[in-house]
Scaffold this active site. Structure first.
Site, PDB file in Angstrom:
ATOM      1  NE  ARG A  13     -50.480  43.571 -25.661  1.00 12.37           N
ATOM      2  CZ  ARG A  13     -51.288  43.302 -24.629  1.00 12.37           C
ATOM      3  NH1 ARG A  13     -51.409  44.156 -23.634  1.00 12.37           N
ATOM      4  NH2 ARG A  13     -51.968  42.183 -24.603  1.00 12.37           N
ATOM      5  CE1 TYR A  98     -52.970  28.302 -24.892  1.00 13.01           C
ATOM      6  CE2 TYR A  98     -53.400  30.547 -24.161  1.00 13.01           C
ATOM      7  CZ  TYR A  98     -53.735  29.462 -24.946  1.00 13.01           C
ATOM      8  OH  TYR A  98     -54.808  29.529 -25.782  1.00 13.01           O
ATOM      9  N   GLY A  99     -47.084  28.593 -22.455  1.00 14.19           N
ATOM     10  CA  GLY A  99     -45.792  28.935 -21.866  1.00 14.19           C
ATOM     11  C   GLY A  99     -45.754  30.305 -21.215  1.00 14.19           C
ATOM     12  CE1 TYR A 380     -10.507  41.037  -2.480  1.00 18.27           C
ATOM     13  CE2 TYR A 380      -8.117  41.140  -2.667  1.00 18.27           C
ATOM     14  CZ  TYR A 380      -9.336  40.592  -3.048  1.00 18.27           C
ATOM     15  OH  TYR A 380      -9.367  39.592  -3.977  1.00 18.27           O
ATOM     16  CG  ASN A 400      -5.648  38.709  -4.625  1.00 16.77           C
ATOM     17  OD1 ASN A 400      -5.582  39.927  -4.760  1.00 16.77           O
ATOM     18  ND2 ASN A 400      -6.699  38.018  -4.974  1.00 16.77           N
TER      19      ASN A 400
HETATM   20  C1  UD1 Z   1     -56.032  32.584 -26.794  1.00 18.30           C
HETATM   21  C2  UD1 Z   1     -57.366  31.903 -27.031  1.00 18.30           C
HETATM   22  C3  UD1 Z   1     -58.462  32.673 -26.279  1.00 18.30           C
HETATM   23  C4  UD1 Z   1     -58.119  32.756 -24.822  1.00 18.30           C
HETATM   24  C5  UD1 Z   1     -56.734  33.381 -24.619  1.00 18.30           C
HETATM   25  C6  UD1 Z   1     -56.330  33.275 -23.190  1.00 18.30           C
HETATM   26  C7  UD1 Z   1     -57.297  30.948 -29.278  1.00 18.30           C
HETATM   27  C8  UD1 Z   1     -57.675  31.105 -30.681  1.00 18.30           C
HETATM   28  N1  UD1 Z   1     -57.658  31.908 -28.445  1.00 18.30           N
HETATM   29  O1  UD1 Z   1     -56.103  33.869 -27.389  1.00 18.30           O
HETATM   30  O2  UD1 Z   1     -59.718  31.992 -26.447  1.00 18.30           O
HETATM   31  O3  UD1 Z   1     -59.098  33.522 -24.143  1.00 18.30           O
HETATM   32  O4  UD1 Z   1     -55.749  32.663 -25.389  1.00 18.30           O
HETATM   33  O5  UD1 Z   1     -55.139  33.995 -22.996  1.00 18.30           O
HETATM   34  O6  UD1 Z   1     -56.687  29.943 -28.926  1.00 18.30           O
HETATM   35  N2  UD1 Z   1     -49.109  30.596 -29.640  1.00 18.30           N
HETATM   36  C9  UD1 Z   1     -48.274  29.808 -30.409  1.00 18.30           C
HETATM   37  N3  UD1 Z   1     -48.371  29.849 -31.742  1.00 18.30           N
HETATM   38  C10 UD1 Z   1     -49.260  30.639 -32.384  1.00 18.30           C
HETATM   39  C11 UD1 Z   1     -50.100  31.455 -31.610  1.00 18.30           C
HETATM   40  C12 UD1 Z   1     -50.007  31.415 -30.243  1.00 18.30           C
HETATM   41  O7  UD1 Z   1     -47.464  29.063 -29.853  1.00 18.30           O
HETATM   42  O8  UD1 Z   1     -49.281  30.611 -33.624  1.00 18.30           O
HETATM   43  C13 UD1 Z   1     -49.005  30.558 -28.174  1.00 18.30           C
HETATM   44  C14 UD1 Z   1     -48.561  31.867 -27.583  1.00 18.30           C
HETATM   45  O9  UD1 Z   1     -47.161  31.897 -27.433  1.00 18.30           O
HETATM   46  C15 UD1 Z   1     -49.255  31.877 -26.239  1.00 18.30           C
HETATM   47  C16 UD1 Z   1     -50.527  31.072 -26.492  1.00 18.30           C
HETATM   48  O10 UD1 Z   1     -50.297  30.317 -27.648  1.00 18.30           O
HETATM   49  O11 UD1 Z   1     -48.517  31.195 -25.252  1.00 18.30           O
HETATM   50  C17 UD1 Z   1     -51.737  31.969 -26.667  1.00 18.30           C
HETATM   51  O12 UD1 Z   1     -51.512  32.811 -27.752  1.00 18.30           O
HETATM   52  P1  UD1 Z   1     -52.120  34.260 -27.818  1.00 18.30           P
HETATM   53  O13 UD1 Z   1     -51.774  34.848 -29.106  1.00 18.30           O
HETATM   54  O14 UD1 Z   1     -51.791  34.980 -26.576  1.00 18.30           O
HETATM   55  O15 UD1 Z   1     -53.681  33.886 -27.828  1.00 18.30           O
HETATM   56  P2  UD1 Z   1     -54.864  34.871 -27.652  1.00 18.30           P
HETATM   57  O16 UD1 Z   1     -55.139  35.541 -28.925  1.00 18.30           O
HETATM   58  O17 UD1 Z   1     -54.637  35.690 -26.451  1.00 18.30           O
END
Ligand code: UD1
Ligand code: CA
Length: 472
Positions: A13, A98-99, A380, A400
């Site tokens: 998104r 989370y990053g 300048y 210059n």
């Molecule tokens: C996740 C949580 C959810 C929580 C929400 C908060 C799980 C299953 N669900 O859901 O309970 O409410 O975050 O925002 O954990 N990522 C990876 N590799 C992957 C998938 C994700 O590195 O294969 C990283 C993403 O880059 C991101 C984070 O994990 O930083 C969360 O991933 P995202 O897909 O946003 O999780 P949600 O489905 O939102």
């Protein structure tokens, strides 16, 4: 502790070719903020799980204290942590961040770590008025929990039952979707147990992903206490999935930064109209007017005033200097008691001495001046070394660049450069020399003398202006 940062997701998104975690908040990639927060906690190890966007992420944020684990393909948050487990120290717990959640305060994470200790599973949870999309925290009846775990829970969670499991929104029924307490995703777990649980994950769910959140029910089944902690502010747990959420967090960050400046005694015309994208170090009794942008590292001495709409990058402005509105200052130093602007542009390598005046539409690049020199209008000045008390008239230009090479102009102390002068570098104007207006200087001007290069003025007697010819 170990810290694992999940950063492999693609961020569809964001509608961008750049991996989501590299999008900048306050001039720094979101993942850079998370890494800085992680470092405050002095972990024994930091592992970043990357994947989408390939090597761009580890290349851009390479650092000796970070290990990288690649996740390709991305099969869910549980699968992401599995990629990192081989790099973890089993004797200490593992904190998962989370990053794309850039504003978590170190104090909130420290609170979560305290609540979980060495032997409990700790979850950072938050109550949201609109919890849709998030994993929901399912709790048992109050009083049915493990007494030792509830006693360390913060006051906000008092009276709530023990955590039983997390159910993802897409897997939840109507009753569970009504729960307002959500999983922020940030959790801490004993590392040996974490590895055991991860090995047992399945992807039998609505998204066919390996959910990290499934470890909660596993901990409960083993009788391990699960504790919840909450952040001081909801925005600490907000993730970025779109440009619009990124813009929201940017405003929160900037408003907080402005507040720290105000608390430190800096005057701000409007704390909601200031953008700091880097480090801003401010002395006493400074004032910053509206719509200023500070990038890189900017240092303001005491009693510095920055006018409206200025952009300063990697700059140092010394004590008592006034920067008037609409100035652009990049990799430059301005000495004490000077007055710059309005509409001045100081480019890289410009170092001005004390009590200099630089006025409207003056551009300076790679130029040094001693004290009390002035260039007040339309000039300048590039690759120049300028002495003390020099006056540079309106319209003066240092030529210059010969089309291939850059050359230096030297203007010694007390020289006076008449208006509309071109100094064809390399060239030197001696101490106390005067250049007549309109001079094109191609050879050195001797000290103390008037040098002028100008066609002789003539008046043509009886000259008439042309008259319009009307076609027949
Ligand atoms: C996740 C949580 C959810 C929580 C929400 C908060 C799980 C299953 N669900 O859901 O309970 O409410 O975050 O925002 O954990 N990522 C990876 N590799 C992957 C998938 C994700 O590195 O294969 C990283 C993403 O880059 C991101 C984070 O994990 O930083 C969360 O991933 P995202 O897909 O946003 O999780 P949600 O489905 O939102
Ligand atoms: Ca998310």
């Amino acid at each position: 502790m170990n810290i694992v940062i999940l950063a492999a997701g693609m961020g569809k998104r964001m509608n961008s070719d750049l991996p989501k975690v590299l999008h900048a908040l306050a001039g720094k990639p979101m993942l850079g903020h998370v890494l800085d927060t992680a470092r405050v906690l002095s972990p024994s190890r930091i592992v970043v799980v990357y994947g989408h966007g390939g090597e761009q992420v580890p290349t851009l944020l390479a650092s000796a204290d970070v290990a990288w684990a690649k996740q390709d393909p991305q099969l869910g948050t549980g699968h992401a942590v599995i990629q990192a487990v081989g790099l973890l120290d089993e004797s200490v717990p593992t904190l998962v961040l989370y990053g794309d959640v850039p504003l978590t305060a170190p104090a909130t994470l420290a609170g979560l770590m305290r609540a979980a200790g060495q032997d409990k599973l700790g979850l950072l949870t938050v109550d949201l008025p609109d919890p849709s999309g998030y994993g929901r925290i399912v709790r048992g009846l109050p009083g049915s929990g493990d007494a030792s775990s509830s006693s360390v829970q913060p006051a906000k969670l008092a009276g709530r039952g023990p955590i039983l499991r997390i159910v993802e929104h897409k897997d939840a029924d109507e009753a569970i979707r009504r729960i307002g307490e959500v999983n922020t995703g940030i959790l801490v777990a004993p590392t040996v147990a974490l590895k055991r649980w991860l090995a047992a994950l399945s992807n039998d769910n609505a998204q066919k992903e390996y959910y990290l959140t499934d470890i909660v029910a596993m901990a409960v089944a083993e009788g391990m206490p699960v504790v919840g902690a909450q952040p001081a502010a909801v925005h600490e747990t907000l993730g970025v999935n779109s440009k619009s959420q990124l813009a929201e967090l940017e405003r929160i960050f900037q408003r907080q930064f402005a507040q720290t400046l105000l608390d430190a005694g800096v005057g701000l015309a409007d704390p909601s109209r200031l953008d700091v994208r880097g480090k801003l170090i401010v002395g006493r009794d400074c004032f910053i007017d509206v719509n200023c942008v500070f990038e890189g590292e900017v240092v303001l001495g005491d009693r510095v005033r920055i006018g409206a709409n200025c952009v300063l990058k990697d700059a140092r402005i010394e004590t008592g200097t006034d920067i008037l509105p609409m100035c652009h200052i990049d990799q430059a130093v301005v000495g004490k008691g000077s007055r710059i602007g309005p509409y001045s542009r100081l480019r890289p390598g410009t170092v001005l001495g004390e009590e200099n005046h630089v006025g409207n539409f003056v551009e300076m690049k790679n130029t040094r001046t001693a004290s009390h020199s002035k260039a007040n209008h339309l000039a300048y000045v590039g690759d120049a070394v300028i002495g003390a008390r020099v006056n540079i008239g309106a319209g003066t230009i240092t030529c210059n660049y010969d089309g291939v090479n850059k050359h230096q102009t030297v203007i010694e102390d007390d020289a006076f450069i008449g208006s509309d002068t071109q100094l064809v570098a390399p060239v030197t104007v001696g101490k106390g020399a005067t250049l007549g207006a309109g001079t094109t200087l191609t050879r050195d001007a001797p000290a103390g003398e008037l040098t002028i290069s100008r066609a002789k003025q003539v008046t043509v007697p009886g000259w008439k202006r042309p008259i319009k010819i009307t076609p027949k």
